[in-house]
Design a protein around this motif. Sequence first.
Motif, short mmCIF file in Angstrom:
data_model
loop_
_atom_site.label_atom_id
_atom_site.label_comp_id
_atom_site.label_asym_id
_atom_site.label_seq_id
_atom_site.Cartn_x
_atom_site.Cartn_y
_atom_site.Cartn_z
N TRP A 84 0.72 -1.14 -0.11
CA TRP A 84 -0.05 -0.20 0.05
C TRP A 84 0.84 1.31 -0.16
O TRP A 84 0.22 2.24 -0.57
CB TRP A 84 -0.99 0.13 1.15
N ASP A 85 2.15 1.20 0.38
CA ASP A 85 3.06 2.16 0.44
C ASP A 85 4.22 2.28 -0.46
O ASP A 85 5.37 2.76 -0.14
CB ASP A 85 3.51 2.56 2.01
N ASN A 108 1.18 5.61 -0.63
CA ASN A 108 0.26 5.11 -1.90
C ASN A 108 1.17 4.42 -2.78
O ASN A 108 2.60 4.27 -2.67
CB ASN A 108 -0.44 6.45 -2.49
N ASN A 120 -5.10 5.64 -4.80
CA ASN A 120 -4.60 4.64 -4.02
C ASN A 120 -3.69 4.81 -2.91
O ASN A 120 -2.76 4.23 -2.48
CB ASN A 120 -3.77 3.49 -4.85
N GLN A 121 -4.39 5.86 -2.03
CA GLN A 121 -3.69 6.27 -0.71
C GLN A 121 -4.24 5.61 0.24
O GLN A 121 -5.54 5.25 0.39
CB GLN A 121 -3.94 7.75 -0.75
N ARG A 122 -3.32 5.39 1.14
CA ARG A 122 -3.71 4.72 2.37
C ARG A 122 -3.00 5.54 3.94
O ARG A 122 -2.10 6.05 3.52
CB ARG A 122 -3.38 3.21 2.41
N GLY A 124 -1.17 4.57 7.63
CA GLY A 124 -0.51 3.47 8.17
C GLY A 124 0.35 3.67 9.39
O GLY A 124 0.79 5.04 9.48
#
Length: 124
Positions: A84-85, A108, A120-122, A124
């Motif tokens: 995710w990153d 992202n 597609n950003q998250r 964490g």
Amino acid sequence: MNFICSPIGARNIVSVPGMIVWCGSMVRTPDGRCHLMLSVWPESAGFDGWLSHSQIGYAVAETPDSEYEYRGIVFSGSGGEGDWDRDVVHNPWLLHHDGKFFLFYMGNYGDGTFRGHRFNQRIG
């Protein structure tokens, strides 16, 4: 509530030649030192380059109003396929508790396009 705003002195501004510096998060540890995590990316990528090129840098100072010494990039995208990153780490938020640092950030992955990374950003 009244706030008094004073100009920021030049020594209190963290700048890195050739890089855009953004969104710092500072904590002060019991020894009095100030630890600053910040987003950095190449000026050549432009202002929107945070979306595809941002990394997290580190600076330290003895007090909140003393000069910060930039120490360099300390965290980059994972580079791992499907992570995710994978491509970007940005917007650090730093905590210090019981002698440990905790870093939260936005990450992202994408296809190199604004839309491909933006959606597609998250966190964490």
